[in-house]
Design a protein around this motif. Structure first.
Motif, mmCIF file in Angstrom:
data_model
loop_
_atom_site.group_PDB
_atom_site.id
_atom_site.type_symbol
_atom_site.label_atom_id
_atom_site.label_comp_id
_atom_site.label_asym_id
_atom_site.label_seq_id
_atom_site.Cartn_x
_atom_site.Cartn_y
_atom_site.Cartn_z
ATOM 1 N N ASP A 37 91.790 62.643 15.767
ATOM 2 C CA ASP A 37 92.269 63.904 15.114
ATOM 3 C C ASP A 37 92.375 63.891 13.682
ATOM 4 O OD1 ASP A 37 92.009 65.439 17.378
ATOM 5 O OD2 ASP A 37 94.159 65.785 17.627
ATOM 6 N N THR A 38 92.829 62.514 13.421
ATOM 7 C CA THR A 38 93.213 62.210 11.983
ATOM 8 C C THR A 38 92.052 61.023 11.179
ATOM 9 O OG1 THR A 38 94.751 60.388 12.726
ATOM 10 C CG2 THR A 38 95.648 62.784 12.351
ATOM 11 N N GLU A 39 91.354 60.393 11.995
ATOM 12 C CA GLU A 39 90.870 59.628 11.155
ATOM 13 C C GLU A 39 89.492 59.119 11.995
ATOM 14 O OE1 GLU A 39 92.796 55.500 10.267
ATOM 15 O OE2 GLU A 39 92.065 55.101 12.432
ATOM 16 N N ILE A 40 88.341 58.384 11.164
ATOM 17 C CA ILE A 40 87.085 57.973 11.577
ATOM 18 C C ILE A 40 86.882 56.565 11.137
ATOM 19 C CG2 ILE A 40 84.367 58.310 11.512
ATOM 20 C CD1 ILE A 40 85.317 61.153 10.701
ATOM 21 N N ARG A 41 86.781 55.659 11.905
ATOM 22 C CA ARG A 41 86.604 54.185 11.501
ATOM 23 C C ARG A 41 85.186 53.947 11.583
ATOM 24 N NH1 ARG A 41 91.045 53.667 15.009
ATOM 25 N NH2 ARG A 41 89.859 52.684 16.584
ATOM 26 N N ILE A 42 84.936 53.541 10.206
ATOM 27 C CA ILE A 42 83.450 52.944 9.887
ATOM 28 C C ILE A 42 83.355 51.459 9.291
ATOM 29 C CG2 ILE A 42 81.395 53.573 8.346
ATOM 30 C CD1 ILE A 42 82.205 55.958 9.968
ATOM 31 N N GLY A 43 82.297 50.954 10.140
ATOM 32 C CA GLY A 43 82.496 49.360 9.935
ATOM 33 C C GLY A 43 81.329 49.209 8.905
ATOM 34 N N ASN A 44 81.182 48.020 8.303
ATOM 35 C CA ASN A 44 80.309 47.699 7.419
ATOM 36 C C ASN A 44 80.423 46.049 7.105
ATOM 37 O OD1 ASN A 44 80.010 47.165 4.015
ATOM 38 N ND2 ASN A 44 78.611 48.293 4.584
ATOM 39 N N ILE A 45 78.941 45.561 7.017
ATOM 40 C CA ILE A 45 78.897 43.989 6.654
ATOM 41 C C ILE A 45 78.253 43.885 5.341
ATOM 42 C CG2 ILE A 45 78.570 41.817 7.914
ATOM 43 C CD1 ILE A 45 78.253 43.458 10.537
ATOM 44 N N MET A 46 78.700 43.130 4.482
ATOM 45 C CA MET A 46 78.120 42.937 3.122
ATOM 46 C C MET A 46 78.151 41.474 2.838
ATOM 47 S SD MET A 46 76.788 45.403 1.259
ATOM 48 C CE MET A 46 76.348 47.028 2.106
ATOM 49 N N PRO A 47 77.031 40.945 1.991
ATOM 50 C CA PRO A 47 77.226 39.581 1.511
ATOM 51 C C PRO A 47 77.938 39.571 0.141
ATOM 52 C CG PRO A 47 75.090 40.771 0.688
ATOM 53 C CD PRO A 47 75.608 41.657 1.663
ATOM 54 N N TYR A 48 79.219 39.564 0.308
ATOM 55 C CA TYR A 48 80.214 39.678 -0.939
ATOM 56 C C TYR A 48 80.413 38.386 -1.507
ATOM 57 C CZ TYR A 48 81.958 44.290 0.578
ATOM 58 O OH TYR A 48 82.208 45.310 0.960
ATOM 59 N N SER A 49 79.829 37.262 -0.749
ATOM 60 C CA SER A 49 79.629 35.843 -1.174
ATOM 61 C C SER A 49 78.001 35.312 -0.671
ATOM 62 C CB SER A 49 80.630 34.890 -0.677
ATOM 63 O OG SER A 49 80.350 34.856 0.903
ATOM 64 N N GLY A 50 77.632 34.350 -1.202
ATOM 65 C CA GLY A 50 76.366 33.627 -0.855
ATOM 66 C C GLY A 50 75.250 34.163 -1.682
ATOM 67 N N PRO A 51 74.139 33.970 -1.397
ATOM 68 C CA PRO A 51 72.785 34.187 -2.135
ATOM 69 C C PRO A 51 72.475 35.463 -2.669
ATOM 70 C CG PRO A 51 71.936 33.499 0.087
ATOM 71 C CD PRO A 51 73.513 33.343 0.014
ATOM 72 N N ALA A 52 72.838 36.372 -1.763
ATOM 73 C CA ALA A 52 72.623 37.827 -2.078
ATOM 74 C C ALA A 52 73.892 38.656 -2.390
ATOM 75 C CB ALA A 52 72.106 38.463 -0.747
ATOM 76 N N SER A 53 75.021 37.929 -2.844
ATOM 77 C CA SER A 53 76.050 38.473 -3.435
ATOM 78 C C SER A 53 76.092 39.595 -4.362
ATOM 79 C CB SER A 53 77.124 37.464 -3.956
ATOM 80 O OG SER A 53 76.458 36.656 -5.107
ATOM 81 N N ALA A 54 75.095 39.592 -5.299
ATOM 82 C CA ALA A 54 74.703 40.995 -6.204
ATOM 83 C C ALA A 54 74.653 42.235 -5.330
ATOM 84 C CB ALA A 54 73.573 40.611 -6.682
#
Length: 408
Positions: A37-54
């Motif tokens: 009723d109060t929340e929607i949890r959304i997951g995400n995965i990003m290259p915050y480090s490594g060769p594609a960190s841009a």
């Protein structure tokens, strides 16, 4: 007779009572893990480090956009909890983070995770778990396969279809071209290369050299030298931002000035061309589907006014020159639209149903004339692009919006 009437009356009363009780039940809210009723949890995965960190900028922009939505009251009264993890652009790490998001954090879906090889590593798992792998941040053609993978959907135009547009352009503007291709040695690079060859068709022999690089390489200077030595006068760089900028610098350093095409994923003014150097980036070509946040032609555009206002209030440290910021905003806006369409049925199946029911949706940041359309048998939301040339400090669009489909 009286007893019969009494029984009938009692039965009628019971039916009415059941109806009264069941009516609210029919309108009850429906939730899967990750929604309440109060929340929607959304997951995400990003290259915050490594060769594609841009590309980590994308995740930060999405987080800021969801903060904006929450500050405005959320989605149908529910706040978004955005859980984003770093995978360093490493498929084994992506698998680890996806399992953590689904099994520990119990997210409703995984949204806009970046990379072709990384998303490929979790696609089977996501479909077996029947958890949406929604609006994948990769242009691989494989995300448009609703029959085999009904829980996975892309967002941006496919790499193969973008490459077909480049093939059409080269055959028209430079029919005797000698094409040299630098590509990342993974599904991302190979998808582009296949699209280019498909687009060239019988003229695929125009490609005089195709040279791949690994993301683990610190620099790609030797590859650029090799492609020049092969006699190429058209240079197509199918690379992520770090390597695309290196290729621009090295070509200038060795005084090589071919027709230079960079893939859309590395067309960011702030993320690629500015670091490479504006002076040596003049005349570079690419294709796009989104407005350029650095281009003053959009200053009075209603959609971009919304975008600039968002940056000022919720993401003031963002570089508006960086195309990844525009990308993250458009993708996040599309997810919000889908969740709004879900209403109180926040089940994973309904999320996919609504994602496959988008009709002429226009995020603020898409070029005029480009609209998002999906259906049960079309999981490719954006299928149009427009050619552009870098001049001064910005991209200049030319020609018309082109459908990226074969035969168009």
């Amino acid at each position: 007779m009286t007893a019969v009437r009494f029984q009938f009356a009692a039965l009628s009363a019971a039916i009415l009572l059941c109806s009264a009780v069941s009516t609210p039940a029919l309108a009850q809210k429906a939730y899967d893990p990750g929604a309440s009723d109060t929340e929607i949890r959304i997951g995400n995965i990003m290259p915050y480090s490594g060769p594609a960190s841009a590309y980590g900028v994308i995740g930060k922009t999405e987080e800021a956009y969801f903060n904006k939505i929450n500050a405005e009251g959320g989605i149908n009264g529910r706040k978004i909890k955005f859980i984003s993890y770093d995978d360093a652009y490493s498929p084994p790490k992506t698998v680890e983070q996806a399992r953590k998001l689904v099994e520990n954090d119990e997210v409703l879906l995984i949204f806009n995770s970046l990379g072709t090889s990384t998303n490929s590593a979790i696609r089977k798992y996501m479909n077996e778990k029947k958890v949406p792998q929604l609006f994948v941040a990769s242009g691989a053609s494989k995300w448009n396969d609703p029959k085999q993978f009904p829980w996975t959907m892309g967002w941006q135009p496919s790499y193969a279809s973008e490459a077909r547009i480049y093939a059409k352009y080269i055959m028209k503007e430079k029919p005797d071209a000698k094409i040299g291709v630098l590509y990342q040695n993974d599904d991302f690079g190979k998808d582009y290369l296949k699209g280019l060859k498909d687009g060239l068709g019988a003229k695929a022999s125009m490609i005089v050299i195709e040279d791949s690089y690994e993301t683990s390489e610190p620099a790609i200077d030797e590859h650029v030298v090799k492609i020049k030595a092969a006699g190429a006068d058209v240079f197509i760089s199918i690379a992520t931002p770090k390597f695309a900028a290196q290729a621009i610098k090295k070509a200038a350093e060795i005084n090589w000035h071919p027709m230079h095409i960079v893939s859309n994923v590395s067309a960011s003014v702030g993320g690629v061309l500015e670091p490479a150097g504006f002076e040596i980036s003049q005349g570079i070509l690419s294709a796009t589907y989104a407005k350029d946040g650095s281009d003053p032609q959009w200053n009075d555009d209603p959609g971009m006014k919304n975008f600039y206002a968002f940056l000022e209030k919720y993401h003031p440290k963002a570089n508006r020159l960086d195309g990844a910021v525009v990308f993250g905003y458009g993708a996040a806006q599309t997810l919000v639209k889908v969740l709004q369409m879900c209403g109180d049925d926040l089940t994973r199946a309904n999320v996919m149903k609504q994602a496959a029911s988008l009709k002429d949706f226009e995020p603020d940041t898409l070029l005029p004339g480009i609209k998002i359309n999906t259906s049960a048998d079309n999981f490719a939301p954006i299928e149009q692009l427009q050619m552009m040339r870098f001049k001064g400090r910005k991209w200049e669009l030319f020609g018309s919006v082109i459908s990226s489909e074969l035969g168009q």
